[in-house]
Scaffold this motif. Structure first.
Motif, short mmCIF file in Angstrom:
data_model
loop_
_atom_site.label_atom_id
_atom_site.label_comp_id
_atom_site.label_asym_id
_atom_site.label_seq_id
_atom_site.Cartn_x
_atom_site.Cartn_y
_atom_site.Cartn_z
N PRO A 100 -50.88 -18.40 16.97
CA PRO A 100 -51.28 -19.71 16.44
C PRO A 100 -52.62 -20.21 16.97
N VAL A 101 -52.96 -19.85 18.17
CA VAL A 101 -54.24 -20.33 18.70
C VAL A 101 -55.27 -19.23 18.79
N ASP A 103 -57.97 -16.82 17.26
CA ASP A 103 -58.86 -16.82 16.10
C ASP A 103 -58.72 -15.56 15.26
N TYR A 135 -65.43 -16.81 29.93
CA TYR A 135 -66.13 -17.80 29.11
C TYR A 135 -67.58 -17.95 29.57
N GLU A 141 -66.41 -14.47 23.72
CA GLU A 141 -65.30 -14.78 24.63
C GLU A 141 -64.49 -13.51 24.83
N ARG A 205 -67.79 -16.86 19.94
CA ARG A 205 -67.59 -18.26 20.34
C ARG A 205 -68.21 -19.28 19.39
N LYS A 208 -65.64 -20.11 17.06
CA LYS A 208 -64.29 -20.32 17.59
C LYS A 208 -63.62 -21.55 16.98
N PHE A 209 -62.44 -21.36 16.47
CA PHE A 209 -61.60 -22.41 15.89
C PHE A 209 -62.21 -23.10 14.67
N LYS A 210 -63.27 -22.54 14.11
CA LYS A 210 -63.93 -23.22 12.99
C LYS A 210 -63.10 -23.12 11.71
N ALA A 211 -62.52 -21.95 11.49
CA ALA A 211 -61.72 -21.78 10.28
C ALA A 211 -60.85 -20.55 10.43
N ARG A 212 -59.81 -20.49 9.63
CA ARG A 212 -58.99 -19.29 9.59
C ARG A 212 -59.64 -18.27 8.67
N TRP A 214 -58.48 -16.38 6.44
CA TRP A 214 -58.08 -16.41 5.03
C TRP A 214 -58.63 -17.63 4.28
N VAL B 54 -51.01 -27.16 17.64
CA VAL B 54 -52.10 -26.37 18.20
C VAL B 54 -53.15 -26.04 17.14
N CYS B 56 -52.99 -24.53 14.18
CA CYS B 56 -52.98 -23.13 13.76
C CYS B 56 -53.33 -22.96 12.29
N TYR B 57 -53.37 -24.04 11.56
CA TYR B 57 -53.73 -24.03 10.14
C TYR B 57 -52.65 -23.42 9.24
N ALA B 72 -59.62 -27.94 13.71
CA ALA B 72 -59.35 -27.55 15.09
C ALA B 72 -60.58 -27.79 15.95
N LYS B 80 -57.00 -24.82 22.06
CA LYS B 80 -57.15 -25.29 20.69
C LYS B 80 -56.30 -26.53 20.46
#
Ligand code: SF4
Ligand code: SF4
Ligand code: SF4
Ligand code: SF4
Ligand code: SF4
Ligand code: FES
Lengths: 823, 134
Positions: A100-101, A103, A135, A141, A205, A208-212, A214, B54, B56-57, B72, B80
């Protein structure tokens, strides 16, 4: 070809294929984790186990086992599935499972395989890894808790990037991937390791966390930095470019990118992008409408004889072609690009020596050659992905590498590579000496000897015998002779050299000297032979092909600045250029710009040059437009827009097209029409259309007509003992001044510096990062010192990318500038 | 058929109901008791005073009405978290897929169904509003 049976199907495969490759060619899927088609087979993960009947049904890894005639392979049996499940269970034993967290989720080989093989529980139990996450650098990362020890990162960094930053450390369950002494990663930041990591252990990095994965559209494009012409896949979401996505099937480089291409995309969506036209009113730039802006520009440029245009080599072929039409239409011959001298190697050197302003070799000749002669180790920095090709050629294909350069560098560290470090500015002289040596050693090819101008040339070149040249270029006659013999007697040999605004010494004379060498040795054409000019920007070759440089009585870029000062030119149209920072002699450029009646500038960003402009037009980046770029070796590639235009910006194509209409001409309104015109007027592009360029592009046809011409060669001025020779050049992390607007490059290379040798540093008591003052005839500046082993004594190197403290304060465009250096 | 039969039948039903307990609930004075499985307004679960989400989308991905917006971000510990978590209640179809998709049990649906409002903006439930529903 070999015949074999895979899963009851009769298939054929090349003799040197592995079972995995044979299956892949024939559309049979075998799961893999540690294999990559660019890397040597490794066999670490055992995910690809298959059964081969001839091996008594034992399970063997498909990725390392070569095919043999009559082999009978089964890729999936209950036993194999059981074995693969076991592999996955063992991998997941210590794996954090924080999808879930993580990337990588959605694009993770381990996740996908766990899903495919329905691993929902684990028969084994153990603790999760507790490695510290690295980091320490802003780009990559490293979370070794997620690592599955496939070794791909280690191998790509060694086999292709040839940096060797990563390795396995520890034994057994303690094994992990680490850097030297298990310290923080500090490397080239090309991101190759990130691109091949099958899991989320190595992550980019900036993304990081910008988008999934898919949620992004993956769109093809061409890198907008250097002349290598790498293909890119951009990850786009909501009209923004969020990242570059690895596609191992893309381009000659199979998805490999350098730090600029991979991490430098942020300039596209940079907040500083100009969104509206700006017009100077009462001394300040204020927003205005397009109509007003274009009307004004058209009225100012209408008087062609007093108008000049200088473009960045980042425009598309279509834009250059149209731009040329505009200039011709208003009656001006004064149009140029790349400071007017960076293209001379092609437009004048190659044109007279080879009959056309194009390289005779292509990038894919590099690995087919027997010997590469590289001018300047900087070729790695200017064109890193071509550098990767050289790495592979030398390490994998056994190609010999000889480098002549004014400093040492990374290429010289390749196995067997020889670097001949000459005195700064003596490259043409040295190449002449090589030519003379080829003649003396009677290694001249029969075709060269039969050229009409051979006799005269041979007589003229005698003045450059190795003995005479040795003291002037700092390389012994023996070395010159051995290099000449090496080059001429190799069956296939190729010459590579970069050009660019920072390399004024790589001019028409050097190009002619190099062409002479290739002609004498009979290496002008053919597989693995030829000359490959590496032009600085993404479409430098296209600018030359489309003829965007002055011929006849037209003024070249630097003469335009003279003409402004003596009042002959009153209006200047700059398309994308930032001469205040990148052209030689800052003071002179500023003086001229101030004197101008009218300066119109199309640009992505409010640059230093915009401060002098009367009209600033916001242009669109390559990601927002359609067109073609022609890269090193004449590779023409089509690209389509991937995102909508930033704000109210317009493409240079649209701007120029409107100006043509406003000045009374007729212009095609879309790039494909212009490309059709290009294809019908330029011989090299004959037959090309957007459709048939497709994804792979096409190569321009080059006709050669070799001629031996004695280059005008000046011995480099001998510097006074207390002076230093200033040489400018490119950094790996930057290209032109554009990369300053990409976060990635600026993270790792934020500011300029002066690089000096360790000996000089200790003699002058200078330590790393000390501020030093450099003074030349044209000015003085202060920079942080960098002490290095690669620079020879008496030489100082300063990169030419930075707007803050630009090198052109003290650099007036000579290949070597004498400077005084003090603490 | 006798033309009066249907009328008599109808009146009989009316008469029956006159003596039965009424089914109408006197809403809003009388409140319904919703089942625990009722799918009403969402709430974000908390743990250690922080949203469990968290970012996760997965819920925005699975949501058929595409009414969930997650953005996120990275916190000081490089972890996250959802800097933005919004549900557009006008578009939500209360399918509960988001709850089912959540890998960390960060979102649930409450019994709250009184979601009427005067302004469109008020139907956007931000992270703060969703967290309040303890
Ligand atoms: S590496 Fe893959 S399996 Fe591991 S946490 Fe990340 S997404 Fe999940
Ligand atoms: S970023 Fe490039 S140089 Fe650095 S470790 Fe990865 S592969 Fe090696
Ligand atoms: S970091 Fe990634 S690429 Fe490197 S060994 Fe681990 S899993 Fe493989
Ligand atoms: S900057 Fe040059 S070498 Fe790097 S990815 Fe772009 S085109 Fe390739
Ligand atoms: S599925 Fe759960 S953890 Fe993921 S974004 Fe939605 S609420 Fe957050
Ligand atoms: S893919 Fe064959 S052993 Fe890893």
């Amino acid at each position: 070809m070999v015949n074999l049976t895979i899963d009851n199907r009769q298939v054929t495969a090349p003799r040197n294929a592995t079972i995995y490759e044979a299956a892949k060619i024939n559309g049979i899927h075998i799961p893999i984790l540690c294999h990559d088609n660019k890397l040597k087979p490794f066999g670490a993960c055992r995910m690809c186990l298959v059964e081969v009947e001839q091996m008594k049904g034992r399970q063997i890894p498909a990725c390392t086992t070569p095919v043999t005639e009559g082999m009978i392979v089964t890729t999936s049996t209950p036993d194999i599935i059981k074995a693969r499940k076991l592999v996955l269970e063992l991998l997941l034993l210590n794996h954090p499972l924080d999808c879930p967290v993580c990337d990588k989720g959605g694009d993770c080989d381990l996740q996908n395989l766990s899903y495919d093989y329905k691993i929902s529980s684990n028969r084994f139990h153990d603790q999760k890894f507790q490695h510290k996450i690295d980091y320490n650098n802003p780009l990559i990362e490293r979370d070794m808790n997620r690592c599955i020890l496939c070794g791909k990162c280690v191998r790509i960094c060694d086999e292709i990037v040839s940096f060797g930053a990563l390795t396995f450390i520890g034994r057994g369950i303690e094994t992990k991937i680490g850097c030297e002494f298990d310290e923080a990663l500090n490397c080239e930041f090309c991101g190759s390791c990130v691109s091949v990591c099958p899991v989320g252990a190595l992550l980019a990095r900036p993304f990081k966390f910008k988008a999934r994965f898919w949620a992004m559209e993956k769109k093809r494009s061409i890198c907008g930095y250097c002349g290598t012409g790498c293909n890119l896949t951009l990850g786009v979401k909501e009209g923004k470019v969020l990242t570059t996505v690895y596609d191992e099937n893309q381009g000659f480089h199979r998805g490999q990118l350098c730090v600029r291409g991979r991490f430098g995309y942020q300039f596209i969506n940079n907040e500083k992008r100009l969104k509206k036209p700006l017009i100077r009113k009462n001394g300040a730039l204020v927003e205005c409408g397009w109509d007003e802006a274009l009307q004004l520009a058209a009225s100012k440029i209408r008087n062609g004889s007093e108008t000049a245009a200088i473009a960045t080599p980042r425009l598309t072929n279509e834009e250059f072609f149209l731009f040329r039409k505009l200039m011709k239409g208003i009656g001006s011959e004064n149009f140029d690009h790349a400071a007017g001298y960076a293209h001379k190697a092609l437009t004048s050197g190659f044109a007279r020596s080879l009959g056309s302003a194009a390289s005779t070799a292509m990038v894919n000749d590099i690995q087919k050659s027997d010997m590469l002669l590289v001018i300047k180790t900087d070729s790695y920095e200017t064109h890193p992905v071509i550098g990767f090709e050289i790495n592979i050629a030398v390490k994998d294909k056994g190609v010999k590498l000889n480098i002549v350069s004014d400093k040492n560098g990374k290429l010289g560290k390749l196995p067997g590579a020889r670097t001949f470090v000459h005195l700064p500015g003596s490259e043409t002289l040295l190449i002449n000496a090589l030519c003379s040596s080829v003649i003396k050693q009677k290694l001249v090819s029969s075709t060269a000897a039969s050229l009409p101008d051979f006799k005269e040339y041979a007589k003229g070149i005698e003045a450059f015998s190795p003995e005479k040249a040795a003291s002037l270029c700092g390389i012994s006659p023996e070395e010159i002779n051995s290099l000449a013999a090496d080059f001429a007697s190799s069956k296939k040999a190729m010459i590579l050299f970069p050009t660019g605004v920072a390399y004024p010494g790589h001019d028409s004379e050097l190009a002619t000297a190099l062409a002479n060498l290739a002609i004498l040795a009979g290496k002008v054409e053919g597989e693995g032979c030829g000359l490959l000019c590496l032009p600085e920007k993404n479409n430098s070759q296209g600018a030359v092909d489309t003829g965007f440089y002055p011929t006849g009585k037209g003024l070249d870029a630097l003469s335009v600045f003279d003409a402004i000062e003596d009042g002959r030119i009153k209006t200047l149209f700059l398309a994308g250029e930032n001469p205040v920072v990148s052209y030689p002699d800052e003071a002179r450029i500023k003086r001229a710009l101030e004197k101008l009646d009218f300066l119109v500038l199309t640009t992505l960003f409010p640059t230093e040059t915009a401060e002098y402009a009367d009209l600033v037009l916001p242009a669109s980046s390559y990601a927002e437009k359609e067109g073609t770029f022609t890269s090193a070796g004449g590779h023409v590639q089509y690209f389509a827009p991937v995102i909508p235009k930033a704000g109210d910006s317009r493409t240079d194509f649209e701007i120029i097209s409107s100006l043509i209409k406003l000045t009374g001409g007729e212009a095609a309104s879309n790039p494909s029409e212009i490309f059709a015109e290009i294809a019908s007027t330029l011989d090299g592009y004959a037959g090309m259309t957007y459709e048939n360029l497709g994804e792979n592009g096409a190569f321009t046809a080059v006709k050669t007509r070799p001629a031996l011409i004695l280059p005008q060669t000046q011995a480099p001025a001998l510097r006074k003992p207390e002076e230093f020779s200033l040489v400018t050049g490119a950094l790996l992390y930057h290209n032109g001044t554009l990369s300053q607007f990409g976060e990635g490059p600026m993270h790792v290379s934020p500011e300029s510096y002066a690089e000096i040798s360790r000996k000089d540093a200790s003699r002058l008591g200078i330590k790393e990062n000390d501020t030093i003052t450099l003074t030349s005839d044209s000015g003085s500046m202060q920079l942080a010192a960098r002490v290095s082993l690669r620079i020879p004594e008496g030489v100082v190197f300063i990169p030419n990318h930075f707007s803050a403290n630009p090198v052109n304060a003290i650099w007036s465009g000579k290949p070597v500038t004498p400077v005084a250096l003090s603490r | 058929m006798n033309p009066f039969t249907p009328i008599i039948k109808g009146l009989k039903i009316t008469l029956d109901h006159l003596f039965k307990k009424p089914v109408t609930r006197q809403y809003p004075t009388e409140r319904p008791k919703v089942s625990p499985r009722f799918r009403g307004l969402h709430a974000l679960n908390m743990s250690h005073d922080k949203a469990k989400c968290v970012a996760c989308y997965l819920c925005p991905t699975v949501c058929p009405a595409k009414c969930i917006t997650v953005e996120a971000a990275e916190d000081a510990n490089h972890d996250k978290y959802a800097a933005v978590y919004e549900i557009d209640m006008i578009r939500c179809i209360f399918c509960g897929y988001c709850v089912e998709a959540c890998p960390v049990d960060a979102i649930r649906m409450t019994g709250e169904f009184e979601l009427a409002n005067y302004r469109r903006e008020d139907f956007i439930y931000t992270k703060e509003r969703l967290l309040e529903k303890k």
